[in-house]
Design an enzyme around this catalytic site. Structure first.
Site, PDB file in Angstrom:
ATOM      1  N   GLY A   4      -0.011   9.837  -8.539  1.00  0.00           N
ATOM      2  CA  GLY A   4       1.236   9.665  -9.281  1.00  0.00           C
ATOM      3  C   GLY A   4       1.402   8.230  -9.751  1.00  0.00           C
ATOM      4  N   VAL A  49      -5.333  -8.132 -11.254  1.00  0.00           N
ATOM      5  CA  VAL A  49      -6.765  -7.968 -10.971  1.00  0.00           C
ATOM      6  C   VAL A  49      -7.605  -8.601 -12.076  1.00  0.00           C
ATOM      7  CG1 VAL A  49      -8.638  -6.260 -10.855  1.00  0.00           C
ATOM      8  CG2 VAL A  49      -6.529  -5.903  -9.540  1.00  0.00           C
ATOM      9  N   GLY A  95      -2.005   5.920  -3.955  1.00  0.00           N
ATOM     10  CA  GLY A  95      -1.419   6.233  -2.668  1.00  0.00           C
ATOM     11  C   GLY A  95      -2.409   6.856  -1.708  1.00  0.00           C
ATOM     12  N   THR A 111       2.742   3.448  -4.967  1.00  0.00           N
ATOM     13  CA  THR A 111       3.425   4.732  -4.799  1.00  0.00           C
ATOM     14  C   THR A 111       4.904   4.485  -4.603  1.00  0.00           C
ATOM     15  OG1 THR A 111       3.738   6.628  -3.309  1.00  0.00           O
ATOM     16  CG2 THR A 111       2.716   4.676  -2.361  1.00  0.00           C
ATOM     17  N   ASP A 160       6.940   6.255  -3.055  1.00  0.00           N
ATOM     18  CA  ASP A 160       7.422   6.797  -1.783  1.00  0.00           C
ATOM     19  C   ASP A 160       7.456   5.774  -0.653  1.00  0.00           C
ATOM     20  OD1 ASP A 160       7.827   9.339  -2.825  1.00  0.00           O
ATOM     21  OD2 ASP A 160       5.782   9.980  -2.383  1.00  0.00           O
ATOM     22  N   ARG A 198      34.752  16.291  -6.541  1.00  0.00           N
ATOM     23  CA  ARG A 198      33.588  17.138  -6.307  1.00  0.00           C
ATOM     24  C   ARG A 198      32.694  16.595  -5.197  1.00  0.00           C
ATOM     25  NH1 ARG A 198      32.110  18.243 -12.685  1.00  0.00           N
ATOM     26  NH2 ARG A 198      33.457  20.058 -12.958  1.00  0.00           N
ATOM     27  N   ARG A 232      28.428  20.529  -6.698  1.00  0.00           N
ATOM     28  CA  ARG A 232      27.467  20.392  -7.780  1.00  0.00           C
ATOM     29  C   ARG A 232      26.154  19.834  -7.215  1.00  0.00           C
ATOM     30  NH1 ARG A 232      30.751  23.018  -9.758  1.00  0.00           N
ATOM     31  NH2 ARG A 232      31.791  22.844 -11.783  1.00  0.00           N
TER      32      ARG A 232
END
Length: 327
Positions: free
Chosen positions: A15, A27, A106, A130, A132, A167, A251
């Protein structure tokens, strides 16, 4: 031990993450500074197998520091999972006189690099890219800060609507196996609850939190759900809550891939640049089969095996604080 390297290949895989281009730039310019030739590999490991290489120079990476995505493109390669595919990748690298490979990605990217190194003894260096933030060995991975900022900006806008209509919003963010984005965004936006893969929260526990908020005259609320939460994601959580709890108009918003896009934050640009420099210098120092990370604001090298197999731990103090501040 210094290694004699005259040519480096660099690729991005898996990803995409904001800041990958800054890492590529780091690099290339560090290599050129050290009189090393660089080739970019397009489409990840697929491009490695096909020999889709292009020489990169200082001007090739001009004006990409602030661009999202990756100029080298990215792909997941089924062929590279096979021994034959990896053998062909090795043949291509040798045919192009490449001495070392830098992979930006990753867990899956590093797994492939580790196996490739073990089979062919080819020098490899990983840069963690990544959103995450789930790789062990670095306090932050490239793209995490930008993705979190994107989530925070979206939730701030959702809160305007939540307040206007009293909401209850369930906002699903990326994190199939990791709740780093959810937790950090929850703290930054004042979410009433954050549901994480690492810290299971039952529907009854969530409803108890909502009841407490209602009792203190909270008229609208945001619940952030990491996509890997054990309850099944935001839609499933909302459905279960609605069945037991009718006080709010509910929602659901799934933020999806907008979290991957956009220009990288200043933090990610600097982090990626530092890692790009360290990756090249690490190879020159004879390091291989490792990932460059930043821990306590210092560059470190962690074995790919450790980065893959060890679990990046969530900050328990941030979890505790989020519960205190959400009342």
């Amino acid at each position: 031990m210094m290694m004699s390297i005259k040519k480096i290949a660099v690729l991005t895989s898996g990803g995409d993450a904001p800041g990958m281009n800054a890492a590529i730039r780091g690099v290339v310019r560090t290599a050129v500074f050290n009189d090393i030739e660089v080739v970019g590999v397009f489409q990840g490991y697929d491009g490695l197998i096909k020999g889709d290489f292009k020489r990169l120079n200082v001007r090739s990476v001009a004006k990409i520091l602030g661009r999202g995505g990756t100029i080298l493109k990215s792909a997941r390669s089924e062929e590279f999972r096979t021994k034959e595919g990896r053998a062909e990748a090795y043949r291509q690298l040798k045919e192009h006189d490449v001495d070392a490979l830098i992979t930006i990605g990753g867990n899956g990217t590093f797994t492939g690099a580790k196996i490739f190194n073990e089979e062919h003894g080819f020098p490899v260096m990983g840069i963690p890219g990544t959103i995450d933030n789930d790789l062990y060995g670095s306090d932050n991975t490239i793209g995490f800060d930008t993705a979190t900022n994107t989530v925070v900006e979206a939730i701030d806008k959702i809160r305007d609507t939540a307040n206007s209509h009293n909401r209850l919003f369930f906002v699903e963010v990326m994190g199939r196996d990791s709740g780093f984005i959810a937790l950090r965004a929850g703290l930054a936006t004042g979410a009433i609850a954050v549901m994480l893969p690492e810290e299971e929260m039952s529907i009854d526990e969530l409803i108890a939190i909502l009841d407490k908020g209602k009792a203190s005259n909270k008229t609208s609320s945001i619940v952030i759900v990491a996509e890997g939460d054990a309850n099944g994601g935001a839609y499933e959580v909302a459905k279960k809550v609605t069945e037991k709890y009718e006080q709010y108009e509910v929602r659901v918003t799934v933020l999806g891939h907008i979290q991957r896009g956009g220009v990288p934050s200043a933090w990610d640009r600097v982090l990626a640049s530092r890692m790009g420099v360290s990756a090249v210098e690490g190879l020159l120092q004879g390091k291989s089969n490792v990932m460059v990370g930043v821990q306590n604001d210092r560059e470190v090298f962690v074995s790919l095996a450790e980065a893959i197999d060890s679990k990046a731990e969530m900050n328990k103090e941030e979890i505790r604080m989020s519960r205190i501040l959400s009342i």
